[in-house]
Scaffold this active site. Sequence first.
Site, PDB file in Angstrom:
ATOM      1  CG  ASP A  27      -0.044   0.026   2.463  1.00 13.43           C
ATOM      2  OD1 ASP A  27       0.732  -1.409   2.769  1.00 13.43           O
ATOM      3  OD2 ASP A  27      -0.256   0.919   3.694  1.00 13.43           O
ATOM      4  CE1 TYR A 147       4.109   0.358  12.270  1.00 14.14           C
ATOM      5  CE2 TYR A 147       1.807   0.695  11.827  1.00 14.14           C
ATOM      6  CZ  TYR A 147       3.408  -0.033  11.612  1.00 14.14           C
ATOM      7  OH  TYR A 147       3.654  -0.891  10.283  1.00 14.14           O
ATOM      8  CE  LYS A 177       2.550  -3.456   9.765  1.00 15.26           C
ATOM      9  NZ  LYS A 177       2.734  -3.561   7.727  1.00 15.26           N
TER      10      LYS A 177
END
Length: 265
Positions: A27, A147, A177
Amino acid sequence: MTSVGKAVRLERIIDRNTGNTIIVPMDHGVSSGPIEGIVDIRSAVSDVAEGGANAVVLHKGMVKAGHRGRGKDIGLIVHLSASTDLSPTKNDKVLVCTVEEAIKLGADGVSVHVNIGADMEREMLRDLGYVSRVCEEWGMPLLAMVYGRGKDINQYDPKVIAHCARIGAELGADIVKVPYSGDPESFRRVVEGSPVPVVIAGGPKMKTDREVLEMVKGAMQAGARGLSVGRNIFQAKDRVKMVRALAHIVHKGGTLEEAMAILNQ
């Protein structure tokens, strides 16, 4: 209880025998442009499929471009979030696709990116919660990429990573993730804090293939369920062999040296 629809789709992005997965995100075109390795998206998808990857992550416009109509099958995760590296606020992700659009494109799952600590953290958390609810309605697996990215935040701090993984799980993701903390011992605590499968991000392109394999081996030893690695796979010298080497570790529990031997065949 997981719906049968979600279970079927999950088995297209997670190996049903090992419970582990190799996901290759592609992506990057929105954030960074047509960078090396994904200029020809169809070729990139073909190579990682041939190597044995379980799924790729694509933006909606690349699904048609990446569809091959031949060769080895591979799972499809449609990415719903976007921002560009040209923006002064590149950590602020917005939704650019819906779950319903992804379903029409034949997706086996969708993914959402959240940067904790960014200016738009609250909007990204709201979006994750919203997408999670819609995914439940449709039986669509959700990959949350979470994140720690904000002022004075070290995204590789094990405590930050564990917090990020827990956020994804708390808000309804089926897979989370996060960055790798750098060693199995600290990453084990990340995995222990998440009731859903944790996969590691690949981060910037590493200097050597061995470094990539070492990172993945350490994560698997810590209890990770696989990886979601982009540049370190699609920019590899031999993408097919790189995925095969990673699959030997992720799905067969192979050693680092065995994986290196596959890479160097």
